[in-house]
Scaffold this active site. Sequence first.
Site, PDB file in Angstrom:
ATOM      1  N   SER A 143     -14.390  -5.893   2.749  1.00 14.81           N
ATOM      2  CA  SER A 143     -13.572  -5.031   3.357  1.00 14.81           C
ATOM      3  C   SER A 143     -14.485  -3.901   3.963  1.00 14.81           C
ATOM      4  O   SER A 143     -15.345  -3.527   3.124  1.00 14.81           O
ATOM      5  CB  SER A 143     -12.484  -4.355   2.536  1.00 14.81           C
ATOM      6  OG  SER A 143     -11.762  -3.419   3.033  1.00 14.81           O
ATOM      7  N   TYR A 156     -10.432   0.217  -5.218  1.00 13.66           N
ATOM      8  CA  TYR A 156     -10.243  -1.027  -4.534  1.00 13.66           C
ATOM      9  C   TYR A 156     -11.443  -1.209  -3.556  1.00 13.66           C
ATOM     10  O   TYR A 156     -12.458  -2.249  -3.643  1.00 13.66           O
ATOM     11  CB  TYR A 156      -9.134  -1.036  -3.391  1.00 13.66           C
ATOM     12  CG  TYR A 156      -8.963  -1.987  -2.521  1.00 13.66           C
ATOM     13  CD1 TYR A 156      -8.781  -3.587  -2.952  1.00 13.66           C
ATOM     14  CD2 TYR A 156      -9.626  -1.674  -1.336  1.00 13.66           C
ATOM     15  CE1 TYR A 156      -8.574  -4.537  -1.987  1.00 13.66           C
ATOM     16  CE2 TYR A 156      -9.159  -2.869  -0.267  1.00 13.66           C
ATOM     17  CZ  TYR A 156      -9.008  -4.318  -0.528  1.00 13.66           C
ATOM     18  OH  TYR A 156      -8.961  -4.984   0.296  1.00 13.66           O
TER      19      TYR A 156
END
Length: 249
Positions: A143, A156
């Site tokens: 990500s 995350y």
Amino acid sequence: MRLAGKTALVTGATSNIGRAIAVALAAEGAHVVVAGRNKERGDEVVGEIRAAGGQADFVAVDLNGTKAAANELAEAATRLLGGRIDVLVNNAGAIDGGKTTETDEETFDTVYAVNVKSPYFLTAAIAPAMVAAGGGTIINLGSWVARLGIPVGAVYAASKGALETLTRAWSAEFGPSGVRVNAIAPGVVHTDPNHPATAMMTGTPHGRIGAPQAIADAAVFLASDQAAFVHGTVLDVDGGRLGVAVIAG
């Protein structure tokens, strides 16, 4: 048909990015195992692939971070795919967008179990068979937030940073034996182009949210022989979110 005769396992393949990747790999000729928790959605993906003339099967699994769950999926997928897995896509993920002071221990453990432990043990279960077969491809989903800090979702972001680091470590570990390991770092991607999260793409060259198909196209490339010289790389497919700032004139 860049993947004709190949087999693939895609985790988290019943929605959004995972679904697009599974459909795209099958469209290029791969026999795909669609892995996920929801059988109804999994059957829909399999049905879509088969209706288009492709090969697919569904395996219901809860990738909860345990080695047992990873081994169970590896065994089931290997059996359905005729004894081998040529392409592994570690896509299943858990998202938490809270602030550090708001994240409890259970949430932290869940995010790391799904995003780090599950791909770790699934790779451990599948990579040796790839080595024995003479090669294979592993694709991890990272990500942009792993390398560009934002004030929410720290756990995350950290988990995706760990997976990108594992990408390089696994490339060093398995690459010399013929297994290519790479990652894709998507920008903000959603099936709804008007999703509120599109605001996070303001100031980028693309200027708007990305489609899951963009990530799927990158996965097909990395899985194919066209990427034979690509090892240990994190491919940013993010509309320029990570590397470019557009300044209004």
